[in-house]
Scaffold this motif. Structure first.
Motif, PDB file in Angstrom:
ATOM      1  N   GLY A  35       0.920  -1.092   0.038  1.00  0.00           N
ATOM      2  CA  GLY A  35       0.062   0.077  -0.081  1.00  0.00           C
ATOM      3  C   GLY A  35       0.712   1.298  -0.048  1.00  0.00           C
ATOM      4  O   GLY A  35       0.508   2.122  -0.685  1.00  0.00           O
ATOM      5  N   LEU A  36       1.844   1.481   0.834  1.00  0.00           N
ATOM      6  CA  LEU A  36       2.660   2.332   0.924  1.00  0.00           C
ATOM      7  C   LEU A  36       3.306   2.552  -0.271  1.00  0.00           C
ATOM      8  O   LEU A  36       3.814   3.825  -0.870  1.00  0.00           O
ATOM      9  N   PHE A  37       3.928   1.585  -0.935  1.00  0.00           N
ATOM     10  CA  PHE A  37       4.624   1.665  -2.113  1.00  0.00           C
ATOM     11  C   PHE A  37       3.895   2.357  -3.260  1.00  0.00           C
ATOM     12  O   PHE A  37       4.360   2.959  -3.989  1.00  0.00           O
ATOM     13  N   LEU A  38       2.746   1.473  -3.406  1.00  0.00           N
ATOM     14  CA  LEU A  38       1.981   1.854  -4.629  1.00  0.00           C
ATOM     15  C   LEU A  38       1.533   3.124  -4.444  1.00  0.00           C
ATOM     16  O   LEU A  38       1.447   3.939  -5.645  1.00  0.00           O
ATOM     17  N   ALA A  39       1.103   3.759  -3.294  1.00  0.00           N
ATOM     18  CA  ALA A  39       0.417   5.266  -3.115  1.00  0.00           C
ATOM     19  C   ALA A  39       1.685   6.238  -3.450  1.00  0.00           C
ATOM     20  O   ALA A  39       1.419   7.216  -3.997  1.00  0.00           O
ATOM     21  N   GLY A  40       2.914   5.817  -2.989  1.00  0.00           N
ATOM     22  CA  GLY A  40       3.818   6.726  -2.993  1.00  0.00           C
ATOM     23  C   GLY A  40       4.250   6.803  -4.557  1.00  0.00           C
ATOM     24  O   GLY A  40       4.788   7.923  -4.942  1.00  0.00           O
ATOM     25  N   HIS A  54       7.731  13.975   1.010  1.00  0.00           N
ATOM     26  CA  HIS A  54       7.265  14.715   2.047  1.00  0.00           C
ATOM     27  C   HIS A  54       5.919  14.399   2.614  1.00  0.00           C
ATOM     28  O   HIS A  54       5.719  14.543   3.852  1.00  0.00           O
ATOM     29  N   LEU A  55       5.061  13.615   2.179  1.00  0.00           N
ATOM     30  CA  LEU A  55       3.745  13.246   2.452  1.00  0.00           C
ATOM     31  C   LEU A  55       3.682  11.667   2.913  1.00  0.00           C
ATOM     32  O   LEU A  55       2.493  11.065   2.975  1.00  0.00           O
ATOM     33  N   LEU A  56       5.017  11.132   2.895  1.00  0.00           N
ATOM     34  CA  LEU A  56       4.990   9.705   3.137  1.00  0.00           C
ATOM     35  C   LEU A  56       4.752   9.243   4.731  1.00  0.00           C
ATOM     36  O   LEU A  56       4.248   8.091   4.957  1.00  0.00           O
ATOM     37  N   GLY A  57       5.064  10.397   5.736  1.00  0.00           N
ATOM     38  CA  GLY A  57       5.156  10.017   6.939  1.00  0.00           C
ATOM     39  C   GLY A  57       3.673   9.442   7.398  1.00  0.00           C
ATOM     40  O   GLY A  57       3.382   8.502   7.922  1.00  0.00           O
ATOM     41  N   PRO A  58       2.846  10.333   7.327  1.00  0.00           N
ATOM     42  CA  PRO A  58       1.242  10.191   7.474  1.00  0.00           C
ATOM     43  C   PRO A  58       0.923   8.851   6.944  1.00  0.00           C
ATOM     44  O   PRO A  58      -0.141   8.214   7.416  1.00  0.00           O
ATOM     45  N   LEU A  59       1.205   8.755   5.636  1.00  0.00           N
ATOM     46  CA  LEU A  59       0.738   7.689   4.818  1.00  0.00           C
ATOM     47  C   LEU A  59       1.165   6.136   5.339  1.00  0.00           C
ATOM     48  O   LEU A  59       0.353   5.320   5.556  1.00  0.00           O
ATOM     49  N   ALA A  60       2.496   6.238   5.923  1.00  0.00           N
ATOM     50  CA  ALA A  60       2.849   5.082   6.460  1.00  0.00           C
ATOM     51  C   ALA A  60       2.163   4.850   7.746  1.00  0.00           C
ATOM     52  O   ALA A  60       1.569   3.526   8.147  1.00  0.00           O
ATOM     53  N   ALA A  61       1.812   5.760   8.475  1.00  0.00           N
ATOM     54  CA  ALA A  61       1.043   5.486   9.577  1.00  0.00           C
ATOM     55  C   ALA A  61      -0.482   4.850   9.113  1.00  0.00           C
ATOM     56  O   ALA A  61      -1.019   4.067  10.011  1.00  0.00           O
ATOM     57  N   SER A  62      -1.099   5.554   8.180  1.00  0.00           N
ATOM     58  CA  SER A  62      -2.463   5.040   7.631  1.00  0.00           C
ATOM     59  C   SER A  62      -2.342   3.574   7.350  1.00  0.00           C
ATOM     60  O   SER A  62      -3.095   2.835   7.467  1.00  0.00           O
ATOM     61  N   ALA A  63      -1.147   3.272   6.516  1.00  0.00           N
ATOM     62  CA  ALA A  63      -0.990   1.810   6.222  1.00  0.00           C
ATOM     63  C   ALA A  63      -1.086   0.918   7.311  1.00  0.00           C
ATOM     64  O   ALA A  63      -1.639  -0.287   7.093  1.00  0.00           O
ATOM     65  N   VAL A  64      -0.337   1.249   8.347  1.00  0.00           N
ATOM     66  CA  VAL A  64      -0.378   0.335   9.687  1.00  0.00           C
ATOM     67  C   VAL A  64      -1.789  -0.001  10.216  1.00  0.00           C
ATOM     68  O   VAL A  64      -2.274  -1.068  10.359  1.00  0.00           O
ATOM     69  N   LEU A  65      -2.852   1.160   9.961  1.00  0.00           N
ATOM     70  CA  LEU A  65      -3.998   1.114  10.255  1.00  0.00           C
ATOM     71  C   LEU A  65      -4.794   0.161   9.524  1.00  0.00           C
ATOM     72  O   LEU A  65      -5.853  -0.601   9.961  1.00  0.00           O
ATOM     73  N   VAL A  66      -4.952   0.581   8.286  1.00  0.00           N
ATOM     74  CA  VAL A  66      -5.913  -0.221   7.232  1.00  0.00           C
ATOM     75  C   VAL A  66      -5.537  -1.692   6.984  1.00  0.00           C
ATOM     76  O   VAL A  66      -6.172  -2.439   6.465  1.00  0.00           O
ATOM     77  N   PHE A  67      -4.136  -1.951   7.366  1.00  0.00           N
ATOM     78  CA  PHE A  67      -3.845  -3.413   7.293  1.00  0.00           C
ATOM     79  C   PHE A  67      -3.868  -4.140   8.234  1.00  0.00           C
ATOM     80  O   PHE A  67      -4.041  -5.324   8.262  1.00  0.00           O
TER      81      PHE A  67
END
Length: 384
Positions: A35-40, A54-67
């Motif tokens: 998820g993180l790789f494809l979105a980034g 620059h926006l990868l930090g919040p996205l990584a935290a979201s990936a932990v939750l949704v998976f």
């Protein structure tokens, strides 16, 4: 008494055990990676690597939750997309009005939490989005209001990947509300709710708690019911289907006439007959199955009378049979008989019919267990 306090205080700081198997850890880790790789990757293709990183930090935290916590209310699609949109708007507005200061970022975080709660889309990484937008470098802020586009693209791609990956790996996402079956179409609640925990009880308990709980009301109800099920299984002392089933099985064959089946049901005072072919269970016929042909229009009766037509069970029997294994714990049979309204459960061993269980059999088994427990409790000698 004082010697036991330090271990108790130390225990509070120890991490709670994870009640999930390692297989689930691996599934969540691979999903978050994808998820993180494809979105980034998609964001970097559209807006460039600098904005994506620059926006990868919040996205990584979201990936932990949704998976990893995909069933939680904070990880559902609307909290992800809604929090990113609202936090992005708030962060961008406060930066343009107050500048990229630390206090502005902290204020954007506080306001974002309030708005997310109001819009029912609380998502912790959304606070990171608000801070990232406020503290963005000049190259990013030059995008102006278009900075919301990569933010929403990140959220959208992550949610799409989460839906596809979670479903392909057997995880229900997004988590929908549990549907309740109404077999009798009455105003009465299901039998389990009449004597157990009700939805109103959970609502009042959550309201009295007055805190954020990262579990939905339906999930909490499932946890409580599962706990009650385990406690019931322990209290039943290992009773299984084989312990309570009737072994002298009255059965029918597909070519048996309906009149003969009715006589067998009435003669043995049962409400259902398993249908066998060479010892193999192929269907089941109940009283309601037999009432259907009897309630048809009168012209059908004249046609049968004049033409000598004889209806047989293969024409009316139910071919989708709910059966249980002889080793099944007794507590697993109760929902089938109480909530699904089944009157007869065929019991199988190695695919062969060895018995049947009716509601009467289960009640007799429960009575025997209650009496044995009462006798054991009466025989205990009270200690001084």
């Amino acid at each position: 008494m004082t010697a036991s306090r330090p271990p108790n205080r130390l225990h509070r700081w120890l991490p709670a055990p994870l009640n999930t198997p390692p297989k689930e850890w691996l599934r969540a880790g691979v999903g978050a990676l994808l998820g993180l790789f494809l979105a980034g990757w998609v964001t970097s293709l559209v807006f460039g690597p600098a904005i994506a990183l620059h926006l990868l930090g919040p996205l990584a935290a979201s990936a932990v939750l949704v998976f990893a916590v995909h069933s939680g209310p904070l990880a559902q699609p609307w909290p992800v997309v809604g929090s990113y949109a609202l936090a992005g708007i708030i962060g961008l507005a406060m930066r343009q009005s107050c500048g990229p200061e630390l206090w502005v970022a902290a204020s954007a975080l506080g306001v974002s939490i309030l708005v997310m709660c109001l819009m029912r889309c609380l998502h912790p990484p959304g606070g990171g989005v608000a801070v990232s937008v406020v503290l963005a470098d000049p190259g990013l802020t030059a995008m102006g209001e278009h900075l919301l586009e990569p933010v929403l693209l990140n959220a959208g791609v992550l949610v799409v990947v989460a839906i596809l990956y979670n479903r392909c790996t057997g995880a229900a996402y997004p988590k929908g509300l549990a549907s309740r079956k109404d077999l009798h179409h009455t105003q009465d609640p299901p039998p389990r709710e009449r004597v157990g925990v009700r939805g109103e009880d959970l609502d009042q308990a959550l309201e009295a708690l007055g805190e954020f709980v990262d579990v939905s009301r339906d999930e909490l109800e499932q946890i409580i019911l599962a706990t009650e099920q385990q406690a019931l299984r322990r209290s039943l002392g290992g009773l299984t289907a084989a312990s309570v089933m009737s072994r002298d099985v009255q059965f029918a064959t597909p070519d048996m006439p309906l009149a003969q089946a009715c006589k067998r049901l009435a003669g043995h005072h049962v409400k259902a007959l398993p249908v066998l072919v060479n010892g193999e269970l192929v269907g089941i016929v109940t009283v309601s199955d037999l009432l259907g042909p009897a309630m048809r229009p009168q012209r059908q009766g004249w046609r049968r009378l004049l033409g000598g037509e004889v209806l047989r069970l293969e024409q009316v029997m139910s071919r989708q049979v709910v059966s249980v294994d002889s080793r099944a714990p007794l507590d697993t049979l109760l929902p089938l008989l109480c909530e699904r309204g089944l009157h007869c459960l065929p019991v199988l061993e190695a695919g062969r019919l060895v018995g049947v269980i009716t509601q009467t059999d289960v009640i007799a088994g429960l009575q025997r267990q209650v009496l044995s427990q009462a006798k054991a409790s009466d025989s205990r000698v009270p200690t001084l």
